[in-house]
Design a protein around this motif. Structure first.
Motif, PDB file in Angstrom:
ATOM      1  N   LEU A   7      -9.175  -3.208 -19.943  1.00 35.32           N
ATOM      2  CA  LEU A   7      -9.409  -4.228 -20.969  1.00 35.32           C
ATOM      3  C   LEU A   7      -8.327  -4.085 -22.026  1.00 35.32           C
ATOM      4  O   LEU A   7      -8.138  -2.988 -22.576  1.00 35.32           O
ATOM      5  N   PHE A   8      -7.610  -5.162 -22.321  1.00 32.42           N
ATOM      6  CA  PHE A   8      -6.578  -5.166 -23.355  1.00 32.42           C
ATOM      7  C   PHE A   8      -7.018  -6.116 -24.471  1.00 32.42           C
ATOM      8  O   PHE A   8      -7.361  -7.269 -24.209  1.00 32.42           O
ATOM      9  N   ILE A   9      -6.976  -5.627 -25.716  1.00 30.75           N
ATOM     10  CA  ILE A   9      -7.419  -6.443 -26.847  1.00 30.75           C
ATOM     11  C   ILE A   9      -6.201  -6.900 -27.649  1.00 30.75           C
ATOM     12  O   ILE A   9      -5.406  -6.074 -28.117  1.00 30.75           O
ATOM     13  N   ILE A  10      -6.073  -8.209 -27.807  1.00 33.51           N
ATOM     14  CA  ILE A  10      -4.993  -8.786 -28.614  1.00 33.51           C
ATOM     15  C   ILE A  10      -5.611  -9.612 -29.745  1.00 33.51           C
ATOM     16  O   ILE A  10      -6.811  -9.900 -29.734  1.00 33.51           O
ATOM     17  N   GLY A  11      -4.753 -10.001 -30.705  1.00 38.51           N
ATOM     18  CA  GLY A  11      -5.232 -10.865 -31.779  1.00 38.51           C
ATOM     19  C   GLY A  11      -4.604 -10.487 -33.106  1.00 38.51           C
ATOM     20  O   GLY A  11      -3.917  -9.471 -33.218  1.00 38.51           O
ATOM     21  N   PRO A  12      -4.841 -11.309 -34.124  1.00 34.26           N
ATOM     22  CA  PRO A  12      -4.217 -11.109 -35.432  1.00 34.26           C
ATOM     23  C   PRO A  12      -4.621  -9.806 -36.099  1.00 34.26           C
ATOM     24  O   PRO A  12      -5.662  -9.222 -35.768  1.00 34.26           O
ATOM     25  N   THR A  13      -3.838  -9.405 -37.072  1.00 34.36           N
ATOM     26  CA  THR A  13      -4.148  -8.217 -37.862  1.00 34.36           C
ATOM     27  C   THR A  13      -5.475  -8.443 -38.598  1.00 34.36           C
ATOM     28  O   THR A  13      -5.732  -9.539 -39.117  1.00 34.36           O
ATOM     29  N   GLY A  14      -6.340  -7.446 -38.566  1.00 30.80           N
ATOM     30  CA  GLY A  14      -7.640  -7.576 -39.216  1.00 30.80           C
ATOM     31  C   GLY A  14      -8.688  -8.296 -38.390  1.00 30.80           C
ATOM     32  O   GLY A  14      -9.794  -8.545 -38.875  1.00 30.80           O
ATOM     33  N   ALA A  15      -8.375  -8.627 -37.134  1.00 32.08           N
ATOM     34  CA  ALA A  15      -9.372  -9.312 -36.298  1.00 32.08           C
ATOM     35  C   ALA A  15     -10.445  -8.341 -35.832  1.00 32.08           C
ATOM     36  O   ALA A  15     -11.524  -8.753 -35.400  1.00 32.08           O
ATOM     37  N   GLY A  16     -10.115  -7.044 -35.867  1.00 32.56           N
ATOM     38  CA  GLY A  16     -11.082  -6.029 -35.414  1.00 32.56           C
ATOM     39  C   GLY A  16     -10.699  -5.382 -34.091  1.00 32.56           C
ATOM     40  O   GLY A  16     -11.537  -4.760 -33.442  1.00 32.56           O
ATOM     41  N   LYS A  17      -9.423  -5.494 -33.707  1.00 31.86           N
ATOM     42  CA  LYS A  17      -9.002  -4.931 -32.412  1.00 31.86           C
ATOM     43  C   LYS A  17      -9.307  -3.428 -32.345  1.00 31.86           C
ATOM     44  O   LYS A  17      -9.787  -2.927 -31.343  1.00 31.86           O
ATOM     45  N   THR A  18      -9.007  -2.730 -33.438  1.00 32.74           N
ATOM     46  CA  THR A  18      -9.225  -1.284 -33.444  1.00 32.74           C
ATOM     47  C   THR A  18     -10.713  -0.955 -33.541  1.00 32.74           C
ATOM     48  O   THR A  18     -11.238  -0.190 -32.725  1.00 32.74           O
ATOM     49  N   SER A  19     -11.412  -1.559 -34.495  1.00 27.73           N
ATOM     50  CA  SER A  19     -12.808  -1.154 -34.719  1.00 27.73           C
ATOM     51  C   SER A  19     -13.745  -1.686 -33.636  1.00 27.73           C
ATOM     52  O   SER A  19     -14.623  -0.948 -33.165  1.00 27.73           O
ATOM     53  N   ILE A  20     -13.567  -2.931 -33.218  1.00 27.17           N
ATOM     54  CA  ILE A  20     -14.413  -3.465 -32.141  1.00 27.17           C
ATOM     55  C   ILE A  20     -13.993  -2.835 -30.805  1.00 27.17           C
ATOM     56  O   ILE A  20     -14.831  -2.475 -29.979  1.00 27.17           O
ATOM     57  N   GLY A  21     -12.680  -2.680 -30.643  1.00 34.16           N
ATOM     58  CA  GLY A  21     -12.164  -2.067 -29.404  1.00 34.16           C
ATOM     59  C   GLY A  21     -12.784  -0.705 -29.142  1.00 34.16           C
ATOM     60  O   GLY A  21     -13.160  -0.392 -28.009  1.00 34.16           O
ATOM     61  N   ARG A  22     -12.936   0.084 -30.192  1.00 36.65           N
ATOM     62  CA  ARG A  22     -13.524   1.424 -30.034  1.00 36.65           C
ATOM     63  C   ARG A  22     -14.968   1.325 -29.516  1.00 36.65           C
ATOM     64  O   ARG A  22     -15.380   2.066 -28.640  1.00 36.65           O
ATOM     65  N   ARG A  23     -15.697   0.369 -30.039  1.00 37.10           N
ATOM     66  CA  ARG A  23     -17.090   0.182 -29.588  1.00 37.10           C
ATOM     67  C   ARG A  23     -17.150  -0.346 -28.157  1.00 37.10           C
ATOM     68  O   ARG A  23     -18.016   0.045 -27.369  1.00 37.10           O
ATOM     69  N   LEU A  24     -16.237  -1.248 -27.823  1.00 32.65           N
ATOM     70  CA  LEU A  24     -16.213  -1.774 -26.449  1.00 32.65           C
ATOM     71  C   LEU A  24     -15.900  -0.650 -25.459  1.00 32.65           C
ATOM     72  O   LEU A  24     -16.496  -0.567 -24.388  1.00 32.65           O
ATOM     73  N   ALA A  25     -14.979   0.212 -25.842  1.00 30.69           N
ATOM     74  CA  ALA A  25     -14.611   1.333 -24.961  1.00 30.69           C
ATOM     75  C   ALA A  25     -15.836   2.204 -24.693  1.00 30.69           C
ATOM     76  O   ALA A  25     -16.115   2.574 -23.550  1.00 30.69           O
ATOM     77  N   ALA A  79      -6.372  -1.202 -27.414  1.00 28.97           N
ATOM     78  CA  ALA A  79      -6.291  -2.082 -28.590  1.00 28.97           C
ATOM     79  C   ALA A  79      -4.829  -2.122 -29.009  1.00 28.97           C
ATOM     80  O   ALA A  79      -4.222  -1.078 -29.276  1.00 28.97           O
ATOM     81  N   THR A  80      -4.257  -3.320 -29.048  1.00 25.18           N
ATOM     82  CA  THR A  80      -2.838  -3.457 -29.385  1.00 25.18           C
ATOM     83  C   THR A  80      -2.668  -3.709 -30.881  1.00 25.18           C
ATOM     84  O   THR A  80      -3.642  -3.888 -31.604  1.00 25.18           O
ATOM     85  N   GLY A  81      -1.427  -3.766 -31.337  1.00 26.20           N
ATOM     86  CA  GLY A  81      -1.103  -4.247 -32.673  1.00 26.20           C
ATOM     87  C   GLY A  81      -0.833  -5.746 -32.579  1.00 26.20           C
ATOM     88  O   GLY A  81      -0.399  -6.241 -31.524  1.00 26.20           O
ATOM     89  N   ALA A  82      -1.048  -6.454 -33.678  1.00 25.82           N
ATOM     90  CA  ALA A  82      -1.012  -7.921 -33.636  1.00 25.82           C
ATOM     91  C   ALA A  82       0.317  -8.508 -33.151  1.00 25.82           C
ATOM     92  O   ALA A  82       0.346  -9.588 -32.562  1.00 25.82           O
ATOM     93  N   GLY A  83       1.421  -7.778 -33.387  1.00 24.64           N
ATOM     94  CA  GLY A  83       2.735  -8.335 -33.062  1.00 24.64           C
ATOM     95  C   GLY A  83       3.247  -7.970 -31.679  1.00 24.64           C
ATOM     96  O   GLY A  83       4.355  -8.368 -31.294  1.00 24.64           O
ATOM     97  N   VAL A  84       2.442  -7.268 -30.897  1.00 25.86           N
ATOM     98  CA  VAL A  84       2.922  -6.801 -29.585  1.00 25.86           C
ATOM     99  C   VAL A  84       3.255  -7.975 -28.663  1.00 25.86           C
ATOM    100  O   VAL A  84       4.101  -7.866 -27.780  1.00 25.86           O
ATOM    101  N   VAL A  85       2.598  -9.100 -28.891  1.00 25.66           N
ATOM    102  CA  VAL A  85       2.759 -10.257 -27.992  1.00 25.66           C
ATOM    103  C   VAL A  85       4.080 -11.000 -28.198  1.00 25.66           C
ATOM    104  O   VAL A  85       4.402 -11.915 -27.446  1.00 25.66           O
ATOM    105  N   LEU A  86       4.850 -10.598 -29.215  1.00 24.73           N
ATOM    106  CA  LEU A  86       6.079 -11.343 -29.528  1.00 24.73           C
ATOM    107  C   LEU A  86       7.141 -11.180 -28.440  1.00 24.73           C
ATOM    108  O   LEU A  86       7.962 -12.079 -28.238  1.00 24.73           O
TER     109      LEU A  86
END
Ligand code: ADP
Ligand code: S3P
Ligand code: MG
Length: 185
Positions: A7-25, A79-86
């Motif tokens: 599972l790879f989590i993308i999205g804007p800064t502050g979307a919750g990639k880190t905090s929600i990602g940890r719970r999903l894991a 959980a990625t950083g928001a700019g990884v998709v660039l």
């Protein structure tokens, strides 16, 4: 990519990639990997210091190298950083190696959540609203194109947002076992 074991989590800064990602894991029993934390462990300094010393270009190089490494691990939540998709090569790795979940958010939510957060070097500007808007303009079409699943932003707690996220993922993700039995073994 669907099916996948990652599972790879993308999205804007502050979307919750880190905090929600940890719970999903934890929910899916996958090791949690946060790309920014990997960079920090690798460099021995925080993300802001990497930006200070090496600039954004240096940070992006490190980010790409570690994305390549981490996305090859079988059975992880990344959980990625928001700019990884660039970068197109990053997008190719994400697309080909995992099920990509886009956590959506609004600029108002970002401003509120990150009001007291000074660990995001790209938000160290006088007008955060303008900066976030400019980022969204460039990045949103990329998130849309790349995502296997888009998860609408949630006003409630991280716990509630994670539950909604799990319900959507359960409905759409075809989870592949981490290791296939070897044929003719
Ligand atoms: N409903 C919610 N969804 C996502 N993040 C939330 C929510 N409510 C509060 N937050 C907070 O927003 C902040 C940013 O989350 P973070 O996981 O660091 O985002 P990202 O990794 O996408 O930049 C954290 O302090 C988190 O607790
Ligand atoms: O927007 C960006 O380009 C960045 C987002 C940050 O991660 P978060 O998305 O977790 O804030 C971090 O990777 C770095 O500061 C660059
Ligand atoms: Mg993060």
């Amino acid at each position: 990519m669907n099916p996948s074991c990652n599972l790879f989590i993308i999205g804007p800064t502050g979307a919750g990639k880190t905090s929600i990602g940890r719970r999903l894991a934890a929910h899916y029993g996958l090791p949690f990997v946060d790309l920014d934390q990997e960079i920090e462990q690798h460099c021995g300094v925080d993300v802001s210091t990497v930006f200070e010393i090496e600039g954004e270009a240096g940070f992006r190089q490190r980010e790409s190298a570690l994305l390549d490494e981490c996305s090859q691990r079988p059975g992880v939540l990344l959980a990625t950083g928001a700019g990884v998709v660039l970068a197109e090569h990053n997008r190719a790795h994400l697309r080909e190696r995992g099920y990509v979940v886009w956590l959506q958010t609004t600029i108002e939510q970002q401003l509120e959540r990150l009001e007291r957060d000074h660990r995001r070097p790209l938000l160290a500007v006088p007008n955060r609203h303008e900066r976030l808007q400019a980022m969204a303009q460039i990045r949103e079409p990329i998130y849309r194109e790349l995502a296997d699943l888009a998860v609408p932003g949630e006003h409630g707690s991280v716990a509630a947002a994670s539950e909604r996220c799990i319900a959507l993922i359960d409905h759409h993700w075809q989870r592949q076992p981490t290791a296939w039995p070897r044929q003719n073994a």
